[in-house]
Design a protein around this motif. Structure first.
Motif, short mmCIF file in Angstrom:
data_model
loop_
_atom_site.label_atom_id
_atom_site.label_comp_id
_atom_site.label_asym_id
_atom_site.label_seq_id
_atom_site.Cartn_x
_atom_site.Cartn_y
_atom_site.Cartn_z
N HIS A 162 14.95 -0.48 60.39
CA HIS A 162 14.99 -0.97 61.75
C HIS A 162 15.32 -2.46 61.78
CE1 HIS A 162 12.44 2.67 62.12
NE2 HIS A 162 13.11 2.83 63.26
N VAL A 163 15.98 -2.86 62.88
CA VAL A 163 16.33 -4.24 63.14
C VAL A 163 15.66 -4.64 64.45
CG1 VAL A 163 18.19 -5.88 63.54
CG2 VAL A 163 18.53 -3.99 61.95
N TYR A 164 15.08 -5.84 64.47
CA TYR A 164 14.41 -6.36 65.67
C TYR A 164 15.16 -7.59 66.14
CZ TYR A 164 10.65 -3.37 63.94
OH TYR A 164 9.92 -2.30 63.48
N LYS A 168 16.98 -14.89 75.01
CA LYS A 168 16.46 -15.92 75.90
C LYS A 168 15.89 -15.38 77.20
CE LYS A 168 19.03 -19.97 74.32
NZ LYS A 168 19.89 -21.10 74.71
N ASP A 169 16.19 -14.15 77.56
CA ASP A 169 15.61 -13.57 78.77
C ASP A 169 14.26 -12.92 78.50
OD1 ASP A 169 16.50 -11.52 77.26
OD2 ASP A 169 17.81 -10.64 78.76
N GLY A 170 13.64 -13.18 77.35
CA GLY A 170 12.32 -12.66 77.04
C GLY A 170 12.30 -11.24 76.56
N ALA A 171 13.42 -10.69 76.12
CA ALA A 171 13.50 -9.29 75.71
C ALA A 171 13.37 -9.17 74.19
CB ALA A 171 14.82 -8.68 76.17
N VAL A 172 12.64 -8.12 73.77
CA VAL A 172 12.50 -7.77 72.36
C VAL A 172 13.00 -6.34 72.21
CG1 VAL A 172 10.94 -7.52 70.41
CG2 VAL A 172 10.53 -9.30 72.11
N SER A 173 13.92 -6.13 71.28
CA SER A 173 14.52 -4.81 71.09
C SER A 173 14.34 -4.36 69.65
CB SER A 173 16.02 -4.82 71.42
OG SER A 173 16.24 -5.23 72.76
N LYS A 174 14.18 -3.05 69.49
CA LYS A 174 14.08 -2.42 68.18
C LYS A 174 15.26 -1.48 68.01
CE LYS A 174 11.01 0.48 65.34
NZ LYS A 174 9.72 1.19 65.29
N TRP A 175 16.02 -1.64 66.92
CA TRP A 175 17.23 -0.87 66.69
C TRP A 175 17.09 -0.07 65.40
CZ3 TRP A 175 21.11 -1.82 70.39
CH2 TRP A 175 20.92 -2.95 71.18
N GLU A 176 17.67 1.10 65.38
CA GLU A 176 17.71 1.93 64.18
C GLU A 176 19.03 1.73 63.46
OE1 GLU A 176 17.12 6.60 62.79
OE2 GLU A 176 17.11 6.05 64.91
N ILE A 177 18.96 1.44 62.17
CA ILE A 177 20.16 1.18 61.39
C ILE A 177 20.88 2.50 61.13
CG2 ILE A 177 21.06 0.26 59.22
CD1 ILE A 177 18.63 -1.53 59.08
N PRO A 178 22.18 2.60 61.39
CA PRO A 178 22.92 3.85 61.13
C PRO A 178 23.10 4.08 59.66
CG PRO A 178 24.40 2.14 61.90
CD PRO A 178 23.02 1.57 62.01
#
Length: 607
Positions: A162-164, A168-178
């Motif tokens: 996973h990539v986090y 700057k808009d206060g967002a945190v995202s979690k991504w799955e590596i293909p």
């Protein structure tokens, strides 16, 4: 006449003959027979008493065999005796040496555990080195780009699959590596890179909740993000002075810390633990223990905002203080610090001048029509640890500096690592109808906006706004930094290849045609439009046997300010899959993957 029958009884006894050697009063004692035989003389281990029995048994066996194989022909007898001999030999070998698959597995496991213990011991001493930079195919790296909405992306962290990312808009995202994509060959992708990272979790703060002290998320721009090695925690720091610890699986806030008095600018986990170091604009460095979700200690010393922090396995950290132009090594246990001062311009040695000339070229490889000069260091913005004695820093004058804790000055400085920005056109600087060319000024260096290193190795990657992520190699003597070129594309364009072989100078080509060709080449090659605000690099496979994975986040503006805006830039997450080099094969041999960094020779510095 006397006879034997008429003699007295006392005279009837027969007297034995006495030896002349012994006195008459003593009887000779017969010598005892030796029961044991001298092994040095005897050539057989069988005693005399056992020999007849053995001969009898052998005679009985031979008689039974003769009766059983009485009608056997000579050829069949030879075969039977040969088989019997081989069977007896095999039994003797197994009895003497022994062979057991379980024992072999145990021996192999013991060997692997010994190697692992050796690595862990070297790692704890800060002496483990993996020379992997030369064995990686940097120009043929597979590239995946994911566009992101919202404001500029400021931070990235990789943990497992996973990539986090933070913005700057206060967002945190979690991504799955293909899944993995095969590397490029001869400039062509061997596999399709149609899969992009998939977002699996997302959360966003609210600026309107600034006055609500019970609000458990960010109310300002997030500037940095980090993930723990065990995959349990994700930490973020923002301009609202908050440090928030999230559950890595669900991105739910676990704890909010408000001890910092200004923006939290950088985060770093201590390797192998959940101890966290944070840097802030309040000129302090704080230590946290996320296992207990508790505050530990504050470190003081910088004279300006602390903009970056790095850490390894030991209870130490390194920081840079922006415009105080110092890097500091903090020894937490000893409660001391070492100060390393920068601020000067690169040296004027012949090697450094050649390096500056090479770095002053634009992406097409053509020299800029401006005389290069030495740019003084105004701010130290980035830092990364190589080992417990070596670290590297990046500055606003575009220099990469290599440091050793035993010297107060840089061991080596590579000037203009990402080149320079040419001056803007005169029409943008003046409203006059015929402006003077002298107002254009000099080209300005591109800052080092992102810097990461593979711990205990010779590999370093950097980013700026020149449209590429660049790879660097540290020499084995740890005294120089060598460029490996941009990641994902060749170092030189077709324009340079066209001019070099024929010996044609750039002056001999029409200015307009050359400029147009350069613009086309630059647009085709520079796929990373914008400012590279952060990088993350991790191993793929055991100790990088499958290469490395690099994650880069690109924004329209710098993560710490809005000094310049890239109009053509788009917020994005870019993944580079760097594989091992494939060695050129002969006509009758298949191509093989380079294993230069897989063997024991890639370790050094271990005593």
């Amino acid at each position: 006449m006397s006879s034997f029958f008429t003699l007295p009884a006392s005279q009837k006894k027969r007297k034995r003959p006495q030896s002349s050697d012994q006195p008459p009063s003593k009887r000779a004692v017969p010598s005892k027979r030796r029961e044991t035989r001298d092994e040095s003389i005897s050539g057989s281990d069988v005693s005399e008493d056992d020999a007849p029995v053995a001969r009898n048994e052998q005679h009985d066996v031979s008689e039974s065999e003769d009766e059983e194989f009485a009608n056997e022909d000579p050829a069949a007898k030879r075969i039977r005796l040969a088989e019997q001999y081989l069977a007896n030999a095999q039994k003797e070998v197994l009895a003497d040496v022994g062979f057991d698959a379980a024992e072999v597995d145990v021996e192999n496991l013991r060997s692997r555990m010994g190697d692992r213990l050796k690595e862990d011991t070297a790692d704890s001493k800060g002496k483990l080195y993996r020379w992997i930079a030369e064995g990686l195919d940097w120009t043929g790296a597979a590239q995946r780009v994911t566009r992101m909405d919202g404001k500029g992306v400021t931070g990235v962290a990789v943990q497992g699959r996973h990539v986090y990312t933070a913005s700057k808009d206060g967002a945190v995202s979690k991504w799955e590596i293909p899944s993995h994509v095969p590397p490029m060959r001869d400039g062509k992708q061997t596999g399709r890179a149609n899969k992009t990272p998939k977002r699996v979790a997302y959360t966003r703060g609210n600026r309107r909740q600034k006055k609500d002290r019970d609000f458990q998320e960010h109310t300002g721009a997030i500037l940095c993000i980090a993930a723990s090695q065990d995959g349990k925690f994700v930490a973020t720091g923002a301009t609202d002075n908050k440090l928030i610890v999230w559950d890595a699986a669900t991105l739910k806030p676990l704890r909010v810390f408000t001890q910092h008095r200004d923006s939290v600018t950088s985060l770093a986990f201590r390797i192998g633990t959940n101890q966290l170091f944070t840097a802030s604009r309040d000129r302090t460095v704080k230590i946290w223990s996320l296992d207990e979700l508790a505050y530990v200690e504050t470190l003081f010393g910088h004279q300006d905002e602390v903009v970056d922090v790095g850490a390894l396995a030991q209870e130490k950290c390194v920081t840079v203080g922006a415009r105080d132009r110092t890097a500091r090594l903090w020894k937490v246990v000893e409660e001391s610090q070492l100060v390393f001062r920068g601020g000067g311009a690169p040296s004027k040695s012949r090697a450094d001048r050649a390096a500056a000339k090479d770095a002053a070229q634009d992406d097409s490889g053509i020299d800029l029509p401006f005389e290069q000069k030495a740019y003084n260091e105004g701010s130290m913005d980035r830092i990364a640890c190589i080992d417990d004695e070596t670290f590297i820093t990046g500055s606003d004058n575009g220099s990469l500096s290599l440091w050793n804790i035993h010297k107060k000055k840089p061991v080596f400085t590579y000037a203009l690592a990402h080149g320079v920005d040419p001056p803007p056109p005169v029409e943008e600087l003046s409203a006059e109808l015929y402006p003077d060319e002298s107002i254009r000024g000099d080209p300005q260096p591109r800052w080092i906006t992102a810097l990461r290193a593979v711990p205990f190795s010779d590999t370093v990657v950097t980013g700026s706004w020149d449209g590429s992520v660049r790879a660097w190699r540290i020499t084995e003597d740890k005294r120089r930094i060598e460029p490996l070129g941009p990641i994902g594309r060749p170092e030189k364009s077709s324009v340079t290849k066209l001019l070099e072989p024929e010996g044609i100078s750039s002056d001999a080509v029409s200015g307009g045609a050359l400029q147009a060709t350069q613009e086309i080449e630059k647009a085709a090659a520079s796929t990373l439009h914008g400012v590279i605000n952060d990088l993350a690099i991790v191993d793929r496979g055991d100790r990088g046997k499958d290469g490395v994975l690099i994650a880069a986040v690109i924004g329209k503006e710098h993560r710490l300010g809005r000094w310049q805006t890239q109009k053509e830039a788009k917020n994005s997450l870019v993944l580079f899959e760097v594989s091992k080099k494939v060695l050129a094969a002969k006509d009758d041999e298949p191509a093989t993957v380079s294993t230069e960094a897989d063997g024991e020779d890639d370790f050094a510095g271990f005593d």
